[in-house]
Motif scaffolding. Structure first.
Motif, short mmCIF file in Angstrom:
data_model
loop_
_atom_site.label_atom_id
_atom_site.label_comp_id
_atom_site.label_asym_id
_atom_site.label_seq_id
_atom_site.Cartn_x
_atom_site.Cartn_y
_atom_site.Cartn_z
N MET A 47 0.84 -1.21 0.00
CA MET A 47 0.00 0.00 0.00
C MET A 47 0.88 1.26 0.00
SD MET A 47 -2.80 1.09 2.81
CE MET A 47 -4.33 1.86 2.36
N VAL A 48 0.47 2.25 -0.75
CA VAL A 48 1.20 3.51 -0.81
C VAL A 48 1.32 4.07 0.61
CG1 VAL A 48 1.26 5.79 -1.87
CG2 VAL A 48 0.16 3.90 -3.09
N GLU A 49 2.52 4.46 0.99
CA GLU A 49 2.78 4.80 2.39
C GLU A 49 1.90 5.94 2.92
OE1 GLU A 49 6.57 5.83 5.34
OE2 GLU A 49 6.68 6.23 3.18
N VAL A 50 1.77 6.98 2.12
CA VAL A 50 0.99 8.13 2.59
C VAL A 50 -0.48 7.74 2.82
CG1 VAL A 50 0.52 9.05 0.27
CG2 VAL A 50 0.57 10.60 2.22
N LEU A 51 -1.01 6.85 1.99
CA LEU A 51 -2.38 6.38 2.19
C LEU A 51 -2.49 5.63 3.52
CD1 LEU A 51 -3.33 5.09 -1.39
CD2 LEU A 51 -4.16 7.15 -0.25
N GLU A 52 -1.47 4.85 3.80
CA GLU A 52 -1.44 4.08 5.04
C GLU A 52 -1.46 5.02 6.26
OE1 GLU A 52 1.30 0.21 6.28
OE2 GLU A 52 1.51 1.19 4.32
N GLN A 53 -0.66 6.07 6.17
CA GLN A 53 -0.60 7.03 7.28
C GLN A 53 -1.96 7.72 7.48
OE1 GLN A 53 2.87 9.05 5.51
NE2 GLN A 53 3.80 8.98 7.57
N ILE A 54 -2.57 8.11 6.39
CA ILE A 54 -3.86 8.79 6.49
C ILE A 54 -4.90 7.83 7.07
CG2 ILE A 54 -5.76 9.81 5.15
CD1 ILE A 54 -3.69 10.98 3.24
N GLU A 55 -4.89 6.60 6.58
CA GLU A 55 -5.83 5.59 7.08
C GLU A 55 -5.68 5.43 8.60
OE1 GLU A 55 -5.91 1.26 6.12
OE2 GLU A 55 -6.69 2.03 4.23
N GLU A 56 -4.45 5.42 9.05
CA GLU A 56 -4.21 5.25 10.48
C GLU A 56 -4.74 6.45 11.27
OE1 GLU A 56 -0.26 3.94 12.94
OE2 GLU A 56 -0.70 3.06 10.97
N THR A 59 -8.33 16.49 13.99
CA THR A 59 -7.62 17.77 13.96
C THR A 59 -8.23 18.72 12.94
OG1 THR A 59 -5.52 16.90 14.72
CG2 THR A 59 -5.39 18.75 13.19
N VAL A 60 -8.40 19.99 13.34
CA VAL A 60 -8.93 21.00 12.43
C VAL A 60 -7.94 22.14 12.23
CG1 VAL A 60 -11.37 20.52 12.88
CG2 VAL A 60 -10.17 22.19 14.29
N LYS A 61 -8.19 22.94 11.19
CA LYS A 61 -7.46 24.17 10.94
C LYS A 61 -7.39 24.98 12.23
CE LYS A 61 -9.84 27.12 8.47
NZ LYS A 61 -10.15 28.44 9.11
N GLY A 62 -6.24 25.45 12.56
CA GLY A 62 -6.12 26.26 13.75
C GLY A 62 -5.56 25.46 14.92
N ASP A 63 -5.75 24.13 14.87
CA ASP A 63 -5.12 23.30 15.91
C ASP A 63 -3.61 23.39 15.72
OD1 ASP A 63 -7.47 22.45 17.01
OD2 ASP A 63 -7.48 20.49 16.05
N ALA A 64 -2.89 23.62 16.81
CA ALA A 64 -1.43 23.72 16.71
C ALA A 64 -0.81 22.97 17.89
CB ALA A 64 -1.00 25.18 16.72
N GLY A 65 0.48 22.75 17.81
CA GLY A 65 1.21 22.11 18.90
C GLY A 65 0.61 20.76 19.26
N ARG A 88 -2.54 19.41 17.40
CA ARG A 88 -2.46 19.01 15.98
C ARG A 88 -1.92 17.58 15.89
NH1 ARG A 88 -2.76 20.02 10.78
NH2 ARG A 88 -4.24 21.65 11.25
N LYS A 89 -2.82 16.65 15.83
CA LYS A 89 -2.42 15.24 15.83
C LYS A 89 -2.54 14.67 14.43
CE LYS A 89 -3.20 14.34 20.67
NZ LYS A 89 -4.17 15.14 21.43
N SER A 90 -1.91 15.31 13.46
CA SER A 90 -2.05 14.89 12.07
C SER A 90 -0.85 15.39 11.29
CB SER A 90 -3.34 15.46 11.49
OG SER A 90 -3.43 15.20 10.12
N ILE A 91 -0.39 14.57 10.34
CA ILE A 91 0.63 15.06 9.40
C ILE A 91 -0.03 15.82 8.27
CG2 ILE A 91 2.30 13.21 9.85
CD1 ILE A 91 1.20 11.94 7.13
N GLN A 92 -1.36 15.81 8.22
CA GLN A 92 -2.07 16.39 7.10
C GLN A 92 -2.30 17.90 7.26
OE1 GLN A 92 -5.10 13.89 5.12
NE2 GLN A 92 -5.18 12.85 7.07
N LEU A 93 -2.71 18.50 6.15
CA LEU A 93 -2.90 19.95 6.10
C LEU A 93 -4.23 20.37 6.72
CD1 LEU A 93 -1.72 20.26 2.42
CD2 LEU A 93 -0.50 21.24 4.37
N LEU A 94 -4.25 21.54 7.31
CA LEU A 94 -5.45 22.20 7.81
C LEU A 94 -6.42 21.22 8.50
CD1 LEU A 94 -4.34 23.95 5.18
CD2 LEU A 94 -6.38 25.27 5.68
#
Lengths: 180, 180, 180, 180
Positions: free
Chosen positions: D1-10, D130-136, D139-145
């Motif tokens: 499985m493509v690694e980034v997909l795996e991370q998002i799934e997790e 995690t939502v836009k504005g969450d920081a530190g 922010r429990k995500s490698i993803q954007l916003l």
């Protein structure tokens, strides 16, 4: 001519007679190719505002409609055009306030020069057509809700586009080439 | 009066003079509260079509705009209104063909009574305003692209709404109460 | 964990396992800041396509969604992304054909690599989730219509955005600053 | 499985694990065929909200999306669903307040159970992504916003639809027949 069309035409004529040349000039004078322009509006007058936005795109302006997919963050120096007949559409007024705070020039297109929207605007383009909520003496139209305002708005904004195309020397062929 | 407004008003007047009463009557005659109405259109004339759709909703018709979130499947017996100045907008023509095949009545609002769209329609409401693509002799407007068609369309569809509201005895207050 | 969520998660997992790394790389490889990108889609997968379009804007790509107000004419050299699970959505296929004729690169995101849409595409990003119309053996989902395709599409396109942001060195803060 | 997909799934898995069964049940319990449902949302979570709205239509609910052409006035007894990750989207909060004042039940779908939106809601469906504005720490995500919130939202709302279809005994074929 179909009678109802004649009546509507006459109503529109009475509104357009009262639109001020200096309002239109000042409004057009704020629109330049170097600026980003944000247009905002709701309901039926919002549709006329979208038509105006699309035409500005044909004339190669950098323009966005608030709420659409690719509308980015506003920044100081941009121009914000808020369309609201009553000048009280809650979300349009909020957006205009946000624009004001961010340092944009705010242009209000409205029937009500003493409305919350008009009060925060740098420039007002007044279109004195009956709007939703006008009653009694104020309702000078046989038409429903804000129909007369919407029609007059459509024509006035198209007139602004025509003047911009002449000012900028954009011919019909060039504008057509930008059309999707 | 601002000169450009006067010129546009005159252009609109020349178009409205040629709109036929029987076209408007036949068109309005297809619209009833027992029917579901689907409206379709693209670009700037699509915005006028959306304004018309919204007003029909205010008048308590069951109406949908093609492409919006809650537009369901069409069924035989429904009414399909296709708006296209040129009568050639590819996706509008496709949708109208699909409607025709499903057994809907198809109403075309167009500048071109011999266009692909008009040919498949049961009823044509002709609005003889210059459209995008009209050139030379055919281009009877100082305005850009289909501006004159769009303006005339806006007014004619609002006139239809006004007549429907009178026919159905829906007063301005009632229509206002349905407004978001 | 709520059982239905667990089932959906498992279904998505089975789809994502089959998405090919080379499909995603080739797709992302077509997207560059120097290019104009047009995105097209209908219905629920169209909403995921709009979410993708918005995120590309946050990442400062020049991107348009077909059918919105400021979408200009396509030109040779631009990129056209067509999203359709079945690969048969009539208007999306038409628009893709028009794009092809104008000399755009056409990227298809679809479940069906042998569909009309896929056949005319330069690049295919295949997402093997059950779509509307799949029946019997082909329908590998307890979910309705194309829900599984839409969910998988959403995640795959977000993964593409994440990879683009890393490739282009756009941090979360910068993307947030572009957000309306 | 493509690694980034795996991370998002997790990441999605960690969010879905925390969605409460009782939240989903209470939310679904508010939705009935006899009620009119208004759905509101902006930006990318707004697109997921539109997908949900469309599916409710397929399941034959009477549902409207705020801001679309045929959305009528809200009335006491209707249901208002407001989607906002931060629970602070200005216009969504305004609309929810207006709904509250008119006597609608207000359902908030949000990441923030202590937000202005959640505070005025009768029912909260919490989606802890995690939502836009969450920081530190937040922010429990490698993803954007708000990507993670949007994805989780999409899946949770689809799960609600699946449960509604089972509760109401609407089969896939019937839902497909309502699809445009």
């Amino acid at each position: 001519m179909v009678e109802v069309l004649e009546q509507i035409e006459e109503e529109i004529h009475h509104v357009l007679c009262k639109v001020k040349a200096e309002d239109m000039e000042r409004f057009a004078g704020e629109l330049h190719h170097g600026k980003r322009i944000f247009v905002d509006g709701e309901g039926r007058s919002g549709f006329s505002a979208k038509g105006f936005t699309m035409r500005l795109m044909h004339l190669r302006y950098t323009v966005y409609f608030v709420g659409e997919t690719i509308t980015p963050a506003m920044e100081a120096g941009d121009v914000f055009i808020a369309v609201s007949g009553s000048g009280k559409s809650q979300n349009v007024v909020n957006d205009a306030e946000k624009a004001k705070q961010k340092g944009l020039r705010v242009l209000a297109v409205t029937r009500k020069p003493d409305s919350p929207l008009a009060k925060l605007a740098d420039v007002i383009l007044e279109i004195p057509g009956t709007v939703k909520g006008d009653a009694g003496e104020e309702r000078k139209s046989i038409q429903l809700l804000s129909s007369l305002f919407d029609q007059s708005l459509h024509i006035v904004l198209d007139a602004v586009c025509l003047e911009l195309s002449q000012r900028d020397h954009v011919a019909n062929d060039q504008a057509t080439a930008t059309h999707w």
